[in-house]
Motif scaffolding. Structure first.
Motif, mmCIF file in Angstrom:
data_model
loop_
_atom_site.group_PDB
_atom_site.id
_atom_site.type_symbol
_atom_site.label_atom_id
_atom_site.label_comp_id
_atom_site.label_asym_id
_atom_site.label_seq_id
_atom_site.Cartn_x
_atom_site.Cartn_y
_atom_site.Cartn_z
ATOM 1 N N CYS A 1 5.432 3.422 5.782
ATOM 2 C CA CYS A 1 6.527 2.577 6.258
ATOM 3 C C CYS A 1 7.807 3.416 6.358
ATOM 4 O O CYS A 1 7.816 4.605 6.054
ATOM 5 C CB CYS A 1 6.729 1.389 5.336
ATOM 6 N N CYS B 1 10.260 3.988 -0.835
ATOM 7 C CA CYS B 1 8.851 3.651 -1.018
ATOM 8 C C CYS B 1 8.034 4.932 -1.093
ATOM 9 O O CYS B 1 8.307 5.904 -0.401
ATOM 10 C CB CYS B 1 8.373 2.786 0.140
ATOM 11 N N CYS C 1 4.824 5.190 -0.363
ATOM 12 C CA CYS C 1 3.537 5.037 0.330
ATOM 13 C C CYS C 1 3.185 6.258 1.169
ATOM 14 O O CYS C 1 2.028 6.432 1.540
ATOM 15 C CB CYS C 1 3.506 3.773 1.170
#
Ligand SMILES: [Zn+2]
Length: 123
Positions: free
Chosen positions: A32, A37, A39
């Motif tokens: 993303c 984040c 990820c």
């Protein structure tokens, strides 16, 4: 083919995590845009969908076409996209990044996403 699989335990760094099933085949998830984040720093398990910051180089009994198909299904499952919305070309590129990183190393070597990340690739 030589590929990247889940380790049986988290890597040596304090923030290493491994929630995948030991020895399961991994894929590179779509990251993303949120800079907070993490990820973009994990692989995910093709079977479990769970995250791991490290992977191990292993020989797996499959071929590139099957790995591309499995990767597309895992991305679709984890993103809610339909299978048709996950391009074969992108899945093939991701699979080749992972197998390429694996072929450059020795069986059992520990690999991180940064080791296979396409953004660091010179064009
Ligand atoms: Zn994210």
């Amino acid at each position: 083919m030589r590929y990247l699989v889940s380790p049986g335990r988290p890597g040596p760094l304090a923030d290493d995590v491994t929630w995948t099933v030991p020895a399961e085949w991994l894929f590179l998830p779509l990251a993303c845009d949120n800079p907070a984040c993490a990820c973009d720093q994990v692989f995910r398990g093709i079977a479990s969908g769970h995250a791991t910051t490290t992977a191990l180089v292993a020989d797996v009994h499959t071929d590139e076409d099957a790995m591309v198909s499995l990767t597309r299904r895992a991305v679709a499952r984890d993103t809610g996209l339909t299978l048709e919305q996950v391009p074969v070309s992108e899945a093939l590129e991701a699979v080749r990044l992972m197998s390429g990183a694996a072929y450059l190393r020795t069986l059992g070597d520990l690999v991180r996403v940064a080791d296979v990340d396409m953004e660091d690739e010179e064009v």
